[in-house]
Design a protein around this motif. Structure first.
Motif, PDB file in Angstrom:
ATOM      1  N   ARG A 149      -5.927  -7.558  10.317  1.00 48.15           N
ATOM      2  CA  ARG A 149      -7.207  -6.895  10.031  1.00 48.15           C
ATOM      3  C   ARG A 149      -8.163  -7.879   9.378  1.00 48.15           C
ATOM      4  O   ARG A 149      -7.767  -8.961   8.963  1.00 48.15           O
ATOM      5  CB  ARG A 149      -6.978  -5.705   9.111  1.00 48.15           C
ATOM      6  N   ASP A 150      -9.430  -7.469   9.274  1.00 47.69           N
ATOM      7  CA  ASP A 150     -10.388  -8.240   8.499  1.00 47.69           C
ATOM      8  C   ASP A 150      -9.925  -8.242   7.041  1.00 47.69           C
ATOM      9  O   ASP A 150      -9.436  -7.222   6.547  1.00 47.69           O
ATOM     10  CB  ASP A 150     -11.780  -7.613   8.582  1.00 47.69           C
ATOM     11  N   SER A 151     -10.058  -9.380   6.371  1.00 50.53           N
ATOM     12  CA  SER A 151      -9.546  -9.493   5.007  1.00 50.53           C
ATOM     13  C   SER A 151     -10.468 -10.330   4.140  1.00 50.53           C
ATOM     14  O   SER A 151     -11.089 -11.275   4.620  1.00 50.53           O
ATOM     15  CB  SER A 151      -8.167 -10.161   5.006  1.00 50.53           C
ATOM     16  N   ALA A 195     -12.957 -14.893   3.275  1.00 54.68           N
ATOM     17  CA  ALA A 195     -13.275 -13.668   4.008  1.00 54.68           C
ATOM     18  C   ALA A 195     -13.030 -14.016   5.473  1.00 54.68           C
ATOM     19  O   ALA A 195     -13.676 -14.900   6.029  1.00 54.68           O
ATOM     20  CB  ALA A 195     -14.720 -13.246   3.785  1.00 54.68           C
ATOM     21  N   LYS A 235     -12.118 -12.556   9.483  1.00 56.28           N
ATOM     22  CA  LYS A 235     -12.022 -11.462  10.451  1.00 56.28           C
ATOM     23  C   LYS A 235     -10.671 -11.529  11.168  1.00 56.28           C
ATOM     24  O   LYS A 235     -10.075 -12.591  11.276  1.00 56.28           O
ATOM     25  CB  LYS A 235     -13.150 -11.548  11.468  1.00 56.28           C
ATOM     26  N   LYS A 236     -10.225 -10.402  11.659  1.00 57.44           N
ATOM     27  CA  LYS A 236      -8.946 -10.331  12.369  1.00 57.44           C
ATOM     28  C   LYS A 236      -8.918 -11.373  13.485  1.00 57.44           C
ATOM     29  O   LYS A 236      -9.883 -11.522  14.232  1.00 57.44           O
ATOM     30  CB  LYS A 236      -8.747  -8.937  12.962  1.00 57.44           C
ATOM     31  N   ASP A 251      -9.246 -14.466  13.322  1.00 56.79           N
ATOM     32  CA  ASP A 251     -10.009 -15.678  13.028  1.00 56.79           C
ATOM     33  C   ASP A 251      -9.198 -16.607  12.128  1.00 56.79           C
ATOM     34  O   ASP A 251      -8.215 -16.215  11.511  1.00 56.79           O
ATOM     35  CB  ASP A 251     -11.335 -15.349  12.351  1.00 56.79           C
TER      36      ASP A 251
END
Length: 98
Positions: free
Chosen positions: A43-45, A67, A69-70, A72
């Motif tokens: 997930r985005d984290s 920060a 993104k999923k 990435d």
């Protein structure tokens, strides 16, 4: 004089890669550089990554905010100026996600 120790660690949310490299501060001082690469798997984290380098009884800490993104990739280079580079005795590196 470029040698490296590389390791890959998997946890539930991230795949991380760590390289330990020399970093030349001056003609006579070579210290330890830690390059990290993280891939967000699920997930985005957004998080703080604490990089802990240990050699003998000494522990060195630094942190980086990410920060991601999923799927990435995020990268960071941290130079520990108080930790001399030693190819034969590299520090133990722990990544702490917070």
């Amino acid at each position: 004089m470029k040698s490296e120790e590389e390791s890959t660690e998997k946890n539930e949310s991230f795949i991380s890669n760590v390289e330990i490299l020399p970093y030349q501060l001056s003609d006579t001082l070579i210290v330890t550089q830690v390059k990290t690469t993280l891939v967000a798997r699920e997930r985005d984290s957004a998080f703080t990554l604490v990089i802990q380098a240990m050699r003998g009884e000494n522990t060195f800490l630094d942190s980086v905010f990410f920060a991601v993104k999923k799927e990435d990739t995020a990268r960071a280079n941290v130079v520990f100026t108080q930790l001399p580079y030693d190819e034969k005795n590299p520090p133990k590196i722990d990544l702490i996600y917070h």
